[in-house]
Design a protein around this motif. Structure first.
Motif, short mmCIF file in Angstrom:
data_model
loop_
_atom_site.label_atom_id
_atom_site.label_comp_id
_atom_site.label_asym_id
_atom_site.label_seq_id
_atom_site.Cartn_x
_atom_site.Cartn_y
_atom_site.Cartn_z
N GLN A 122 0.82 -1.21 0.00
CA GLN A 122 0.00 0.00 0.00
C GLN A 122 0.85 1.25 0.00
N ASP A 147 3.78 1.69 -1.38
CA ASP A 147 4.29 1.94 -2.73
C ASP A 147 3.25 2.61 -3.58
N ILE A 148 2.01 2.11 -3.46
CA ILE A 148 0.94 2.68 -4.30
C ILE A 148 0.67 4.13 -3.89
N THR A 149 0.68 4.37 -2.60
CA THR A 149 0.49 5.76 -2.14
C THR A 149 1.55 6.66 -2.74
N ILE A 196 2.38 -4.44 -8.16
CA ILE A 196 1.84 -3.09 -7.98
C ILE A 196 0.90 -2.72 -9.11
N SER A 197 1.30 -3.05 -10.35
CA SER A 197 0.45 -2.68 -11.48
C SER A 197 -0.90 -3.35 -11.37
N LEU A 213 -2.93 -1.59 -8.90
CA LEU A 213 -3.29 -0.27 -9.38
C LEU A 213 -4.49 -0.33 -10.33
N TYR A 261 -7.26 -0.24 -7.07
CA TYR A 261 -7.10 1.21 -6.99
C TYR A 261 -7.46 1.91 -8.28
#
Lengths: 104, 612, 179
Positions: free
Chosen positions: A61, A63-65, C139-140, C143, C147
């Motif tokens: 989380q 990293d995404i922030t 992460i991608s 995302l 997100y």
């Protein structure tokens, strides 16, 4: 000699120091451009601490922030620089002490 | 058909004429007196027909159940107080409704002619309709707040109509005076209402009539109600507004300030008569005030030179007679006099209006004279009114006034003193009315030569009401209930007729060939200086008191406190101004210090939150 | 000493020293170049921590985009002309600020030391991430799934910033201003 691994808290210390330096710069420097740079410095320090906390919690989380903070930082610097240009056109200065139109 | 028609018809007229006036005023056109007048008169006449129907229906009912009631909606509900907007018609209110709608429609009709040259007749007629709407609310209301609504509403309409020609400052001031004097009386009404709610628990008129109160409460309540009546019905001490109210158009004086609104005090007293009668103190006060007003006002009327002022003082005097009747416990004779008075005083006012109209706004009776030949209808009807107010048999005033005189002597609450003063007032009435009649219609002409040529008899719309009211003044007395007369009563009658004849004879002798202007007693002419006394006591007293407050309270306390507090604010402002340096960095530094302080408090366990 | 420790020490030293230069250099151009160094070394720190995507974006967004913008603006304003010779802040002001910042540092240090006690709440260790396909992929995926709404919002923010900047740059001068 035992292996000393990089622990996330060390990154926090670095982030903390850079943050403090950035803060000092924002408060003490009077050049608007430099002030804006110091804000970027502080944002970066926060980003670093996000990544460090992310490692501590073993999630992504943080990293995404950071990605979103970067977006905001980009927008902020674009608008901020635009404002500085507009101000410079009118007032012929980037000295923050000269910009006191609302004081009186 | 329902009772609400009675109040809604004038309301429709009011709304129609109001909007008509607004529309015309917006396009800067003159509204038509014919259109608005016909509408206004039409709704009033329709209401009169409704009232007649109800009067007939009421008379068909058994004597103890003569009551119609219609609840329109619930008005207020607060705790134990439940006030509904209800209309109630019984024999008392039906009589008043007949007077209001009957005399009212005649006066509306008269106004068409009288106001034909006015700038804004639609406004005038809308106010007149508003007055009738409110007056009907007053007499039809089933509870005190509803009566109060009408009570205030007629006051408002009266104010609007007295100051109708608002370009004239005197007239505006007269309107304000009437309104303020009425407000003083209204205070009594309000407090009486509070007392009624506190001790009876209901404001319904029937509940109040049935209520039994302790003697003290009864006395206080009665006196407060009577005080309210002195305002509305122009009795001592609040009578001074009525002569000034003559500033309004003459039909208004006839309708509001002679026939209807000023008699609402009698209505209220009669309506609450069970409570009023229960206290001897209240009755005595009412009787004394009534008879004193009757006498004093008659005396003042003798000294007036303005035709309308004479009639105004005469109205006050006649109202005094009515209150005298109430004060001796003979409410029915008071109400009977309200009716006959409505006929003949409306007639006299309308006649005076006709004279004023003919002479182009001349109001001084010493600039009139010998108008009998030029104004035949007006003079004949005026003589009818004169005969009625003098109490000459068998005209209307004779029955009602002699009944009051007889009651003031013979009733359990009456006494010789009241009778003597009342008889003296009757004598004075004969004197000033004859003086008025002779100076205006007989003798030599003292009219301004320039105006002499233009004298003209009233148009038909004005003549018809005069004639109808003239007939009513002559025969109106036969509507009352008649009873066998004792020998003593016959004596009283004879005495009063002789007194009236005497007064009339003296006045006729004095004024039949009068020339020039009479030097009247200034003291009496100015209303015995009551206005002046009020001015010096209340107005100047208030002025002095305010000055005292200005010097001591305002200057010493309020101003000083203010100055000190502003000084403190200013000082602290200057103190904290130091931090407002206008430099962004300085602000940032302050934020930093504050953040550090807060974080130190929170995270370092200085405060109770502590411990990350 | 492991290679990662070496890298960490080097990058962190460069970062701290360069950021001190950022605020000490009188010339904005020097400050800007010092800042670029800071950003580079931060990218290195991210890489040490295994945040590869963040490290890459740091170089692209910050050093590549933002810093170029800064340098452009400095050139545009002729920032090394005497106009920009600014007065220093007063000594007392500096002292108070430094004192405040040191206080802040103290508080932060205490917080940081307490942070060592944080227990892991997730299970994404470095090995697990590698197993799932590496930092980029994880992460991608997050995302564009969890997100995505925030991602779209960020695009709107950027759009707004573009419009604002254009509007600002187009205007001849601030209206009604008087100095």
């Amino acid at each position: 000699m035992t292996e000393v691994m990089v622990e996330p808290w060390m990154l926090l210390v670095v982030a903390m120091i850079v943050f403090a330096i950035g803060l000092l710069g924002v408060i003490l420097r009077k050049n608007l451009l430099v002030m804006l740079m110091c804000v970027e410095l502080m944002l970066n320090a926060v980003n670093l601490s996000f990544v460090a906390f992310s490692r501590m919690h073993q999630t992504l989380q943080g990293d995404i922030t950071v990605l979103f903070v970067m977006t905001v930082a980009a927008a902020e610097s674009a608008v901020g620089l635009g404002l500085i240009i507009a101000m410079f056109r009118t007032l012929k200065t980037v000295d923050s002490d000269q910009i006191q139109m609302l004081r009186d | 058909m329902s009772l609400s028609l009675l109040i809604f018809l004038p309301l429709i007229g009011f709304l129609f004429n109001g909007f008509y006036h607004l529309k015309m005023a917006r396009s800067e056109q003159k509204s038509s007196a014919m259109i608005s007048g016909v509408i206004a008169t039409g709704v009033m006449f329709a209401a009169f027909l409704v009232a007649c129907t109800y009067y007939y229906m009421l008379s068909q009912l058994p004597a103890d159940g003569r009551l119609f009631e219609q609840t329109l909606f619930q008005w207020m509900k607060l705790g134990g107080l439940n006030v509904s907007f209800a209309l109630r018609l019984d024999s008392l209110s039906s009589l008043f409704v007949l007077i209001i709608t009957g005399v009212g429609s005649l006066i509306h009709l008269y106004s068409i002619g009288y106001m034909s040259e006015d700038e804004t007749p639609a406004k005038y007629f809308s106010f007149l309709n508003l007055f009738c709407f409110m007056m009907l609310n007053l007499v039809l209301g089933s509870n005190l707040p509803h009566v109060f609504l009408g009570w205030e509403g007629v006051g408002l309409a009266s104010y609007l109509l007295i100051g109708y020609w608002y370009q004239d400052k005197d007239k505006v001031l007269a309107g304000q005076k009437a309104f303020i004097m009425n407000r003083i009386g209204d205070l009594g009404f309000l407090i009486a209402m509070f007392i009624a709610y506190k001790f009876v628990g209901s404001l319904d008129l029937i509940d109040l009539q049935k209520a039994t109160l302790t003697p003290h409460v009864t006395t206080v309540f009665g006196l407060l109600i009577f005080f309210a009546c002195t305002g509305k019905s122009a009795q001592i001490p609040l009578f001074t507004w009525l002569p000034d109210a003559m500033a309004g158009p003459t039909p208004v004086s006839a309708l509001i300030h002679a026939a209807t609104m000023v008699t609402s005090g009698i209505y209220l007293l009669t309506r609450l008569s069970p409570i009023i009668e229960a206290s001897n103190t209240v009755l005595t006060v009412i009787g004394m005030v009534g008879v004193t007003t009757a006498f004093v006002a008659a005396l003042m009327a003798c000294a007036q030179t303005d035709i309308k002022k004479i009639l105004a003082y005469s109205t006050i005097s006649q109202l005094g007679f009515m209150f005298l009747a109430c004060g001796v416990g003979s409410f029915e004779s008071g109400v009977f006099h309200v009716m006959t008075h409505a006929f003949f005083k409306a007639l006299l006012f309308l006649g005076a209006g006709s004279v004023i109209h003919a002479l182009h706004e001349e109001q001084n009776i010493f600039k009139m004279g010998a108008l009998r030949a030029k104004l035949p209808i007006t003079s004949i009807t005026f003589i009818a009114g004169w005969a009625a107010i003098l109490g000459l048999p068998p005209f209307s005033g004779f029955f009602s006034k002699d009944e009051i005189l007889w009651q003031s002597l013979s009733s359990p609450h009456g006494n010789v003193m009241l009778f003597i003063i009342a008889a003296a007032s009757a004598f004075l009435t004969a004197f000033y009315m004859t003086r008025l009649l002779v100076l205006v219609f007989f003798g030599k002409s003292r009219v301004d030569p320039a105006k002499q040529k233009h004298i003209h008899e009233a148009p038909m719309t004005m003549a018809i009401p005069l004639m109808v009211l003239g007939v009513l003044s002559l025969v109106g007395g036969w509507f009352g209930e008649h009873h066998e007369h004792s020998g003593q009563e016959m004596m009283v009658m004879a005495a009063s007729v002789i007194l009236a004849g005497l007064g009339a004879g003296i006045a006729y002798q004095k004024y039949k060939n009068f020339e020039g202007e009479e030097k009247t007693n200034q003291f009496l002419m100015s209303g015995m200086g009551v206005d002046l006394a009020y001015l010096s006591v209340f107005a100047k007293g208030t002025g002095t008191l305010s000055k005292w407050f200005t010097t001591y309270v305002e200057e010493m306390i309020v101003q000083r406190t203010l100055r000190w507090s502003t000084a403190v604010v200013g000082l602290s402002g200057n103190l904290f101004r130091v931090v407002q340096v206008g430099s962004t960095q300085a602000y940032l530094m302050m934020i930093l210090i504050a953040i550090v302080a807060i974080m130190a408090w929170v995270f370092l366990g200085v405060g109770q939150y502590g411990k990350l | 000493m492991s290679w990662s420790m070496v890298a960490f020490s080097a990058f962190s030293t460069i970062a701290i020293i360069s950021s001190i230069f950022v605020i000490l250099k009188k010339n904005p151009v020097s400050s800007a170049f010092s800042l670029i160094l800071v950003f580079f070394s931060f990218a290195g720190l991210y890489a040490v921590m295994g945040a590869h995507l963040v490290a890459a974006l740091q170089i692209m967004v910050y050093t590549g985009a933002i810093m170029v913008l800064f340098v452009f603006v400095i050139m545009l304003l002729n920032a090394d002309t005497p106009v920009l010779d600014l007065k220093e802040s007063g000594g007392l002001f500096k002292a108070i600020t430094t004192f405040g910042v040191i206080g802040l540092l103290g508080i932060l240090l205490k917080t940081v030391l307490r942070a060592k006690e944080i227990q892991a709440t997730g299970n994404l260790t470095e090995d697990k991430i590698n197993e799932l396909g590496g930092n980029f992929k994880v992460i991608s995926e997050a995302l564009f799934t969890d997100y995505s709404f925030h991602f779209e919002l960020a695009s709107f923010l950027l759009l707004g910033a573009i419009v604002a900047t254009v509007a600002l740059a187009k205007r001849k001068s601030l209206k009604g201003s008087s100095v």
